[in-house]
Design an enzyme around this catalytic site. Structure first.
Site, PDB file in Angstrom:
ATOM      1  CG  ASP A  69       8.310  22.535-110.613  1.00 51.74           C
ATOM      2  OD1 ASP A  69       7.649  21.505-110.440  1.00 51.74           O
ATOM      3  OD2 ASP A  69       8.294  23.185-111.660  1.00 51.74           O
ATOM      4  CB  THR A 102       8.849  18.017-113.894  1.00 49.86           C
ATOM      5  OG1 THR A 102       8.849  18.504-112.545  1.00 49.86           O
ATOM      6  CG2 THR A 102       7.562  18.441-114.558  1.00 49.86           C
TER       7      THR A 102
END
Length: 534
Positions: A69, A102
């Site tokens: 992530d 992101t």
């Protein structure tokens, strides 16, 4: 020239120890810092992206984590370069606003800067590059609008879109092996919100044990990871719940910072008796509310717990801030700190409260809750590293879906949008006279780098695939993209690889704005370091 190296008439306005970088040197230091951060997360992009191990500093209380992530990786990096910090902030904003993209926003901003750096080596002024980038961003935005598809008028088709978006979001995460199961969970949970973006009503509980496939969605219940008090009823039907945030631990002498001098133990006993009488009076006021379940955010000591249990009231203590706030939302109850006005307090009501077992742990389940939007997802897994990553992955999917329910347009994934935007920008650049056209073409090359990175991360021949993809888009096949499972070009809508319009637009505009901001820099002023007191 003076002995310190300064020229006659020059004035140094900065304090001793401060520094500054000017012109080309300042700009290049910014670009290099931003590129270094983009290269850190570049290999995590796409369904075949690699994970990173985030190892805490020695002596730190932070746990070791394994993730791909982008926001989590960048949050863990301590950087000194101001441009690198800007990219990290943009990634955090992307995470807060839409939940996903992101990594993409950081990598795309890096690619724009990489292309701008080549133009500046050809002596193009940064303001010309910024103007060209703005024109290109406008063309790209219009292309995204034209490519988008909206099935909000057809509930069945829209749900299918949501399912595909969830599967696409999850496919690059640890949940990819069971993406259909988790995508279904995420869609069901978000549809219960009925158009709201308050995903805090969807509770995620992590319990080690079993496998990820054992995870499930509790549609009509709310789970609280706490214990019921000793000697209290373990099951209550037609529960009336009083939620409180009040100290219930003063049945003993507890006067901090105060000295009490007595000449006999009898007087100490009198003080304790007064404290006990005060607590008994508080318990009587609680019972006057007519509740049969009492949940407190703070500790409950033995005396009040015993009194409440004798009255047949279920007692749950230490239900922390988040637990009490969620319960208040789920049961429509008030949170009280004083008990003098029982007629003005709204008690929460649920059909049943009982203890349930998940793995080897006991949890409290509230079923028949009045708030039909709330639900709980229970995540199971081999260890807490997997559970933490599963929670991050599912949270990203929930964020994207909740935004898509509001902004219902969807787009093809797999690099199709980037190739179509790049082609539209190249076509528009032909009508732009002057050097701005060069900046627009550089913007298009930055966009084309995204499918190239995705293919490279999957171990495929990126140059061959991207050139084939470019030909397909040039022939009018708008929805063609990379099929990473087979390593070939395919129709993204037929393959079910879809992305949210809002996420893609946010990535594009945020990356373009970040690149513009850094290109405008021509001076970096560094403050004097704070002196340590010896």
């Amino acid at each position: 020239m003076f002995q310190d190296g300064s020229m006659p008439g020059s004035v140094n306005v900065l304090e001793q120890g401060a520094g500054q970088a000017r012109g080309e040197h300042a700009r290049m230091s910014s670009i290099i810092g931003a590129l270094a951060i983009a290269d850190v997360v570049k290999t995590s992009l796409g369904p075949k992206g690699m994970d990173k191990i985030l190892q805490p500093a020695p002596g730190s209380n932070n746990p070791l984590s394994v993730t791909n992530d982008g926001a989590t990786i960048l949050k863990s990096i301590l950087v000194d370069n101001p441009a690198a910090k800007l990219l990290i902030d943009i990634s955090k904003t992307q995470d807060d606003e839409v939940g996903d993209g992101t990594t993409s926003v950081c990598v795309l901003a890096g690619e724009f800067l990489r292309q701008a750096e080549k133009l500046m080596e050809q002596q193009l002024h940064p303001q010309l590059i910024v103007a060209g980038f703005r024109r290109a961003a406008d063309v790209a935005r219009a292309t995204l609008e034209a490519m988008s598809v909206d099935h909000s008028a057809d509930p069945a088709a829209f749900r299918k879109d949501l399912q595909r978006i969830a599967e696409t979001t999850i496919s690059s995460k640890v949940l990819c092996q069971d993406k259909e199961l988790f995508a279904n969970m995420a869609v069901d949970a978000v549809m219960k919100l009925k158009g709201s973006t308050h995903i805090e009503q969807i509770q995620l509980i992590k319990k080690a044990g079993g496998t990820l496939r054992d995870s499930y969605l509790d549609r009509d219940g709310f789970l609280l990871d706490k214990k019921i008090g000793v000697a209290c009823p373990k099951r209550v039907e037609k529960a009336k719940i009083l939620l409180a945030n009040t100290p219930m631990d003063t049945d003993k002498v507890k006067i901090y910072g105060t000295k009490v001098k007595t000449d006999s133990m009898a007087k100490v006993a009198d003080i304790e008796a007064a404290e006990r009488a005060k607590m008994n009076a508080k318990v009587d006021k609680i019972l006057a509310h007519g509740c049969n379940v009492f949940i407190n955010r703070q500790l409950i000591y033995n005396l009040p717990e015993q009194r409440l249990a004798d009255a047949g009231v279920m007692v749950i203590e230490h239900a922390d801030f988040d637990g009490v706030a969620q319960l208040a939302h789920v049961t429509r109850a008030d949170i009280v700190s004083t008990f003098d006005t029982p007629d003005q307090v709204t008690l929460g009501e649920v059909d049943l409260i009982e203890e349930v077992m998940i793995g080897e742990d006991k949890l409290i389940r509230f079923s028949g809750i009045p708030n039909a939007e709330a639900c709980t997802i229970v995540l199971r897994g081999a260890n807490y590293h997997i559970l933490d990553e599963a929670e991050r992955s599912l949270h990203d999917a929930l964020c994207v879906l909740s935004q898509t329910v509001v902004n219902t347009k969807v787009l093809p994934g797999g690099g199709a949008c980037e190739m179509e935007m790049a082609q539209a920008i190249d076509a528009a650049a032909l009508d732009v006279p002057g050097k701005q056209a060069l900046a627009m073409e550089a913007f298009a090359r930055g966009l084309r780098a995204m499918p190239e990175i995705i293919a490279t991360n999957g171990g495929l021949d990126a140059a061959d695939l991207v050139s084939k993809l470019r030909v397909r888009h040039h022939s009018g096949d708008t929805y063609s993209g990379l099929d990473m499972e087979k390593g070939e070009i395919g129709n993204m809508f037929d393959l079910g690889i879809m992305e949210s319009f809002k996420v893609k637009l946010h990535v594009l505009l945020s990356a373009a704005e970040a690149a513009e901001m850094l290109l405008r820099v021509d001076n970096v002023v560094q403050c004097v370091p704070r002196q340590r007191d010896h």
